[in-house]
Design a protein around this motif. Structure first.
Motif, PDB file in Angstrom:
ATOM      1  N   GLU A 104      18.685   8.737  -2.612  1.00 23.81           N
ATOM      2  CA  GLU A 104      17.411   8.775  -3.363  1.00 23.81           C
ATOM      3  C   GLU A 104      16.374   7.844  -3.286  1.00 23.81           C
ATOM      4  O   GLU A 104      15.308   8.712  -3.152  1.00 23.81           O
ATOM      5  N   TYR A 105      16.714   7.241  -2.614  1.00 22.61           N
ATOM      6  CA  TYR A 105      16.316   5.707  -2.498  1.00 22.61           C
ATOM      7  C   TYR A 105      15.280   5.450  -1.272  1.00 22.61           C
ATOM      8  O   TYR A 105      13.738   5.926  -1.181  1.00 22.61           O
ATOM      9  N   PHE A 106      15.782   6.117  -0.554  1.00 26.17           N
ATOM     10  CA  PHE A 106      15.340   6.236   0.758  1.00 26.17           C
ATOM     11  C   PHE A 106      14.695   7.045   0.815  1.00 26.17           C
ATOM     12  O   PHE A 106      13.005   7.375   1.286  1.00 26.17           O
ATOM     13  N   GLU A 107      14.436   8.686  -0.015  1.00 24.20           N
ATOM     14  CA  GLU A 107      14.335   9.974   0.147  1.00 24.20           C
ATOM     15  C   GLU A 107      12.589   9.363  -0.581  1.00 24.20           C
ATOM     16  O   GLU A 107      11.970   9.951  -0.246  1.00 24.20           O
ATOM     17  N   THR A 108      12.517   8.788  -1.395  1.00 22.05           N
ATOM     18  CA  THR A 108      11.485   8.113  -2.032  1.00 22.05           C
ATOM     19  C   THR A 108      10.801   7.590  -1.351  1.00 22.05           C
ATOM     20  O   THR A 108       9.520   7.480  -1.549  1.00 22.05           O
ATOM     21  N   PHE A 109      11.208   6.506  -0.810  1.00 23.71           N
ATOM     22  CA  PHE A 109      10.541   5.938   0.125  1.00 23.71           C
ATOM     23  C   PHE A 109       9.420   6.435   1.300  1.00 23.71           C
ATOM     24  O   PHE A 109       8.622   6.422   1.090  1.00 23.71           O
ATOM     25  N   GLU A 110      10.757   7.513   1.822  1.00 25.45           N
ATOM     26  CA  GLU A 110       9.867   7.968   2.259  1.00 25.45           C
ATOM     27  C   GLU A 110       8.869   8.538   1.879  1.00 25.45           C
ATOM     28  O   GLU A 110       8.028   9.229   3.118  1.00 25.45           O
ATOM     29  N   ASN A 111       9.519   9.666   1.453  1.00 26.34           N
ATOM     30  CA  ASN A 111       7.974  10.728   1.043  1.00 26.34           C
ATOM     31  C   ASN A 111       6.793   9.329   0.878  1.00 26.34           C
ATOM     32  O   ASN A 111       5.236  10.129   1.083  1.00 26.34           O
ATOM     33  N   LEU A 112       6.887   8.537  -0.403  1.00 28.72           N
ATOM     34  CA  LEU A 112       5.952   7.434  -0.751  1.00 28.72           C
ATOM     35  C   LEU A 112       5.252   6.953   0.652  1.00 28.72           C
ATOM     36  O   LEU A 112       3.829   6.976   0.879  1.00 28.72           O
ATOM     37  N   ALA A 113       6.104   6.440   1.438  1.00 29.28           N
ATOM     38  CA  ALA A 113       5.440   6.026   2.574  1.00 29.28           C
ATOM     39  C   ALA A 113       4.589   6.928   4.044  1.00 29.28           C
ATOM     40  O   ALA A 113       3.181   7.155   3.972  1.00 29.28           O
ATOM     41  N   GLU A 114       5.167   8.030   3.663  1.00 31.88           N
ATOM     42  CA  GLU A 114       4.160   9.246   4.488  1.00 31.88           C
ATOM     43  C   GLU A 114       2.758   9.582   3.965  1.00 31.88           C
ATOM     44  O   GLU A 114       1.561   9.596   4.563  1.00 31.88           O
ATOM     45  N   ARG A 115       3.358   9.626   2.241  1.00 29.41           N
ATOM     46  CA  ARG A 115       2.185  10.214   1.656  1.00 29.41           C
ATOM     47  C   ARG A 115       0.614   9.390   1.878  1.00 29.41           C
ATOM     48  O   ARG A 115      -0.159   8.941   1.685  1.00 29.41           O
ATOM     49  N   CYS A 116       1.129   7.907   1.509  1.00 27.63           N
ATOM     50  CA  CYS A 116       0.340   6.483   1.944  1.00 27.63           C
ATOM     51  C   CYS A 116      -0.491   6.545   3.066  1.00 27.63           C
ATOM     52  O   CYS A 116      -1.913   5.971   3.232  1.00 27.63           O
ATOM     53  N   TRP A 117       0.425   6.368   3.890  1.00 30.68           N
ATOM     54  CA  TRP A 117      -0.632   6.757   5.475  1.00 30.68           C
ATOM     55  C   TRP A 117      -1.242   7.677   5.685  1.00 30.68           C
ATOM     56  O   TRP A 117      -2.263   7.552   6.165  1.00 30.68           O
ATOM     57  N   ASN A 118      -0.647   8.891   4.839  1.00 33.26           N
ATOM     58  CA  ASN A 118      -1.853  10.394   5.479  1.00 33.26           C
ATOM     59  C   ASN A 118      -2.936   9.484   4.361  1.00 33.26           C
ATOM     60  O   ASN A 118      -4.104  10.315   5.286  1.00 33.26           O
ATOM     61  N   SER A 119      -2.646   9.256   3.325  1.00 33.49           N
ATOM     62  CA  SER A 119      -4.254   9.065   2.627  1.00 33.49           C
ATOM     63  C   SER A 119      -5.423   7.557   2.630  1.00 33.49           C
ATOM     64  O   SER A 119      -6.209   7.446   2.509  1.00 33.49           O
ATOM     65  N   ILE A 120      -4.637   7.098   3.742  1.00 33.80           N
ATOM     66  CA  ILE A 120      -5.569   5.877   4.134  1.00 33.80           C
ATOM     67  C   ILE A 120      -6.748   6.476   4.933  1.00 33.80           C
ATOM     68  O   ILE A 120      -5.958   6.733   6.163  1.00 33.80           O
ATOM     69  N   HIS A 121      -7.924   6.798   5.045  1.00 33.05           N
ATOM     70  CA  HIS A 121      -8.861   6.940   5.536  1.00 33.05           C
ATOM     71  C   HIS A 121      -9.211   5.482   6.626  1.00 33.05           C
ATOM     72  O   HIS A 121     -10.493   5.307   5.390  1.00 33.05           O
ATOM     73  N   GLU A 122      -8.759   4.798   7.285  1.00 40.22           N
ATOM     74  CA  GLU A 122      -8.681   3.858   7.988  1.00 40.22           C
ATOM     75  C   GLU A 122      -9.082   4.122   9.417  1.00 40.22           C
ATOM     76  O   GLU A 122      -8.320   4.506  10.463  1.00 40.22           O
ATOM     77  N   ASN A 123     -10.344   3.809  10.892  1.00 38.01           N
ATOM     78  CA  ASN A 123     -10.325   4.199  11.629  1.00 38.01           C
ATOM     79  C   ASN A 123      -9.768   2.560  12.004  1.00 38.01           C
ATOM     80  O   ASN A 123      -9.404   2.819  13.590  1.00 38.01           O
ATOM     81  N   ASP A 124     -10.148   1.113  11.874  1.00 41.85           N
ATOM     82  CA  ASP A 124      -9.399   0.135  12.680  1.00 41.85           C
ATOM     83  C   ASP A 124      -7.732   0.626  12.217  1.00 41.85           C
ATOM     84  O   ASP A 124      -7.354   0.367  11.071  1.00 41.85           O
ATOM     85  N   THR A 125      -6.865   0.365  13.040  1.00 38.36           N
ATOM     86  CA  THR A 125      -4.978   0.905  13.113  1.00 38.36           C
ATOM     87  C   THR A 125      -5.177  -1.235  12.379  1.00 38.36           C
ATOM     88  O   THR A 125      -4.164  -0.395  11.376  1.00 38.36           O
TER      89      THR A 125
END
Length: 156
Positions: A104-125
């Protein structure tokens, strides 16, 4: 003018307070002091609440850990720190963290990480990486997990 409570009225009020939602000792004690109880009355009432099973630190810690992980998606570090801030014993903290299965912990981590990464609109890596890492670390996830995940997400 605030009402002056007798010890019996305060006990009933606190029974309701504890029955409504799991509470830790700190919350109960500060509530009693806000009702203008003396230290002696506070100690007597806390003992009665424990004996009546209205107040249970282990139950509180487990409920807190489950709720914060499932609802707010907090990691183990943040949960541990929040429980320590409420003066919960390390034994109860360990028990509470066992309430969250590693799957459950890793599933939550993965989902949160994907959602967070995709929501950051930043051109500078570099800035995007920093925002992602800061967010995940603030949520209380372990740094090695966060840094591994950021490398993986950059590859996509």
């Amino acid at each position: 003018m605030s009402k002056i409570y007798t010890a019996k009225e305060a006990l009933q009020k606190l029974e309701h307070f504890c029955a409504y939602q799991e509470r830790c000792h700190d919350e109960v004690v500060s509530k009693l002091y806000s009702l203008k109880m003396t230290t002696e009355e506070v100690n007597i009432i806390v003992v009665q609440l424990i004996e009546g099973n209205f107040l249970n630190e282990t139950r509180f810690a487990c409920s807190f850990a489950r709720g914060k992980h499932r609802i707010k998606y907090w990691g183990k570090i943040r949960i541990t720190n929040e429980l320590k801030a409420r003066h919960i014993s390390s034994t109860n903290i360990s028990l509470a963290l066992k309430e969250i299965s590693s799957e459950e912990y890793f599933e939550t981590f993965e989902n949160l990480a994907e959602r967070c990464w995709n929501s950051i609109h930043e051109n500078d890596t570099f800035k995007k990486r920093k925002k992602f890492c800061d967010y995940m670390l603030r949520r209380g996830y372990e740094s090695d997990l966060v840094y591994e995940k950021v490398k993986e997400l950059e590859q996509k």
